[in-house]
Design a protein around this motif. Structure first.
Motif, short mmCIF file in Angstrom:
data_model
loop_
_atom_site.label_atom_id
_atom_site.label_comp_id
_atom_site.label_asym_id
_atom_site.label_seq_id
_atom_site.Cartn_x
_atom_site.Cartn_y
_atom_site.Cartn_z
N VAL A 1 7.54 -13.11 -16.31
CA VAL A 1 7.23 -11.71 -15.99
C VAL A 1 5.90 -11.65 -15.27
O VAL A 1 4.95 -12.32 -15.66
CB VAL A 1 7.11 -10.84 -17.28
CG1 VAL A 1 6.72 -9.42 -16.94
CG2 VAL A 1 8.37 -10.87 -18.10
N GLU A 2 5.85 -10.85 -14.23
CA GLU A 2 4.56 -10.52 -13.60
C GLU A 2 4.52 -9.02 -13.34
O GLU A 2 5.30 -8.51 -12.55
CB GLU A 2 4.35 -11.28 -12.27
CG GLU A 2 2.99 -10.96 -11.67
CD GLU A 2 2.73 -11.61 -10.32
OE1 GLU A 2 1.59 -11.52 -9.84
OE2 GLU A 2 3.66 -12.19 -9.74
N TYR A 3 3.65 -8.34 -14.07
CA TYR A 3 3.35 -6.93 -13.78
C TYR A 3 2.08 -6.95 -12.93
O TYR A 3 1.06 -7.47 -13.36
CB TYR A 3 3.06 -6.15 -15.07
CG TYR A 3 4.24 -5.90 -15.97
CD1 TYR A 3 5.12 -4.86 -15.70
CD2 TYR A 3 4.46 -6.68 -17.10
CE1 TYR A 3 6.21 -4.62 -16.54
CE2 TYR A 3 5.53 -6.43 -17.94
CZ TYR A 3 6.40 -5.40 -17.66
OH TYR A 3 7.47 -5.16 -18.49
N LEU A 4 2.16 -6.39 -11.75
CA LEU A 4 0.97 -6.37 -10.89
C LEU A 4 -0.02 -5.34 -11.43
O LEU A 4 0.37 -4.26 -11.86
CB LEU A 4 1.35 -6.00 -9.46
CG LEU A 4 1.83 -7.14 -8.54
CD1 LEU A 4 0.69 -8.00 -8.08
CD2 LEU A 4 2.91 -7.97 -9.13
N GLY A 5 -1.29 -5.70 -11.39
CA GLY A 5 -2.33 -4.79 -11.86
C GLY A 5 -2.66 -3.72 -10.84
O GLY A 5 -3.08 -2.62 -11.19
N GLU A 6 -2.45 -4.03 -9.56
CA GLU A 6 -2.72 -3.10 -8.46
C GLU A 6 -1.47 -3.05 -7.59
O GLU A 6 -0.97 -4.08 -7.14
CB GLU A 6 -3.93 -3.58 -7.65
CG GLU A 6 -4.12 -2.93 -6.29
CD GLU A 6 -4.24 -1.40 -6.30
OE1 GLU A 6 -3.55 -0.74 -5.48
OE2 GLU A 6 -5.01 -0.86 -7.12
N MET A 7 -0.97 -1.84 -7.38
CA MET A 7 0.31 -1.65 -6.69
C MET A 7 0.33 -2.22 -5.28
O MET A 7 1.37 -2.63 -4.79
CB MET A 7 0.69 -0.17 -6.67
CG MET A 7 2.09 0.06 -6.17
SD MET A 7 2.75 1.67 -6.57
CE MET A 7 1.96 2.71 -5.39
N THR A 8 -0.81 -2.25 -4.60
CA THR A 8 -0.82 -2.67 -3.20
C THR A 8 -0.96 -4.18 -3.02
O THR A 8 -0.98 -4.66 -1.90
CB THR A 8 -1.96 -1.96 -2.44
OG1 THR A 8 -3.20 -2.30 -3.07
CG2 THR A 8 -1.77 -0.45 -2.45
N GLU A 9 -1.05 -4.95 -4.12
CA GLU A 9 -1.19 -6.40 -4.02
C GLU A 9 0.16 -7.10 -4.02
O GLU A 9 1.16 -6.56 -4.51
CB GLU A 9 -2.04 -6.93 -5.20
CG GLU A 9 -3.48 -6.48 -5.12
CD GLU A 9 -4.29 -6.92 -6.33
OE1 GLU A 9 -3.73 -7.52 -7.26
OE2 GLU A 9 -5.50 -6.64 -6.33
N HIS A 10 0.17 -8.33 -3.49
CA HIS A 10 1.38 -9.15 -3.48
C HIS A 10 1.55 -9.86 -4.82
O HIS A 10 0.57 -10.22 -5.46
CB HIS A 10 1.29 -10.23 -2.38
CG HIS A 10 1.48 -9.68 -1.01
ND1 HIS A 10 2.71 -9.61 -0.40
CD2 HIS A 10 0.59 -9.17 -0.12
CE1 HIS A 10 2.57 -9.08 0.80
NE2 HIS A 10 1.30 -8.81 1.00
N PRO A 11 2.80 -10.11 -5.22
CA PRO A 11 3.03 -10.89 -6.43
C PRO A 11 2.77 -12.38 -6.17
O PRO A 11 2.58 -12.79 -5.02
CB PRO A 11 4.51 -10.65 -6.73
CG PRO A 11 5.11 -10.41 -5.39
CD PRO A 11 4.06 -9.68 -4.60
N ASN A 12 2.79 -13.18 -7.22
CA ASN A 12 2.64 -14.63 -7.10
C ASN A 12 4.02 -15.21 -6.78
O ASN A 12 4.79 -15.53 -7.69
CB ASN A 12 2.07 -15.20 -8.40
CG ASN A 12 1.77 -16.67 -8.28
OD1 ASN A 12 2.35 -17.39 -7.48
ND2 ASN A 12 0.86 -17.14 -9.11
N TYR A 13 4.35 -15.29 -5.50
CA TYR A 13 5.67 -15.75 -5.06
C TYR A 13 5.99 -17.14 -5.60
O TYR A 13 7.08 -17.41 -6.08
CB TYR A 13 5.77 -15.76 -3.53
CG TYR A 13 5.56 -14.41 -2.89
CD1 TYR A 13 6.53 -13.43 -2.99
CD2 TYR A 13 4.41 -14.13 -2.18
CE1 TYR A 13 6.35 -12.18 -2.41
CE2 TYR A 13 4.21 -12.89 -1.59
CZ TYR A 13 5.18 -11.92 -1.70
OH TYR A 13 5.00 -10.70 -1.13
N GLU A 14 5.01 -18.04 -5.48
CA GLU A 14 5.24 -19.44 -5.86
C GLU A 14 5.57 -19.56 -7.34
O GLU A 14 6.49 -20.30 -7.72
CB GLU A 14 4.01 -20.30 -5.52
CG GLU A 14 3.77 -20.48 -4.02
CD GLU A 14 3.17 -19.25 -3.33
OE1 GLU A 14 2.57 -18.37 -4.02
OE2 GLU A 14 3.30 -19.14 -2.10
#
Length: 172
Positions: A149-162
């Motif tokens: 699971v990855e919930y982003l802390g800031e909506m405008t940032e990219h997730p950790n694709y790798e």
């Protein structure tokens, strides 16, 4: 009454409230009903026996969401037939279909949470103030258990694709 997580994330630095539980690796994946098009719905069971990478985006028509979906579309072809790569947003199915056609997206299935926003509430990603789903990634194994699971802390940032792709590769 759904759980509210005030200040769980931000949009351009401003705190936002996420509705629903904060899911973790090891949790059973909640069922969902999402629209494939205006009339046809799918649920978790439609992807039974497959590893599921669910990429959640606020709106397909924004730069980061566009890039995120294109990236997972490229990766999906390499992951094989036992992996379903799903992108979830509250965009109408018409907008999703138009965007996919224009972007040449053919490996990722776009699904809409526009009707009841039940996916957003079940997965803890519904943004109360905007009625959009927060950017997040879920990797679910073939037995419907959440493995990443990855919930982003800031909506405008990219997730950790790798990290998300590695989590999928460990399951296939």
């Amino acid at each position: 009454m759904s759980q509210e997580r005030k200040g769980a994330a931000t949009f351009k630095g401003n705190p936002i409230t996420l509705v629903g539980p904060e899911l973790k690796a090891g949790d059973a994946a909640p069922d969902f009903k999402l629209n494939k098009d205006l009339l046809n719905e799918v649920s978790l069971s439609d992807y039974a026996g497959k590893v599921k990478l669910i990429s959640v985006v606020p709106s397909i028509d924004t730069g980061v969401c566009d890039a995120q979906t294109r990236r997972f579309n490229e990766e999906a072809a390499k992951l094989g037939d036992n992996v379903a790569v799903l992108t979830v947003s509250v965009d109408l199915p018409f907008a999703q279909a138009r965007w996919c056609g224009a972007a040449g997206i053919d490996q990722v299935v776009l699904l809409s949470d526009y009707k009841a926003k039940s996916f957003g509430q079940a997965y803890g990603v519904l943004i109360q103030e905007l009625q959009l789903d927060m950017r997040s990634i879920f990797v679910i194994d073939a037995n419907d258990k959440i493995q990443y699971v990855e919930y982003l802390g800031e909506m405008t940032e990219h997730p950790n694709y790798e990290a998300a792709i590695e989590a999928v590769k460990k399951l296939v």
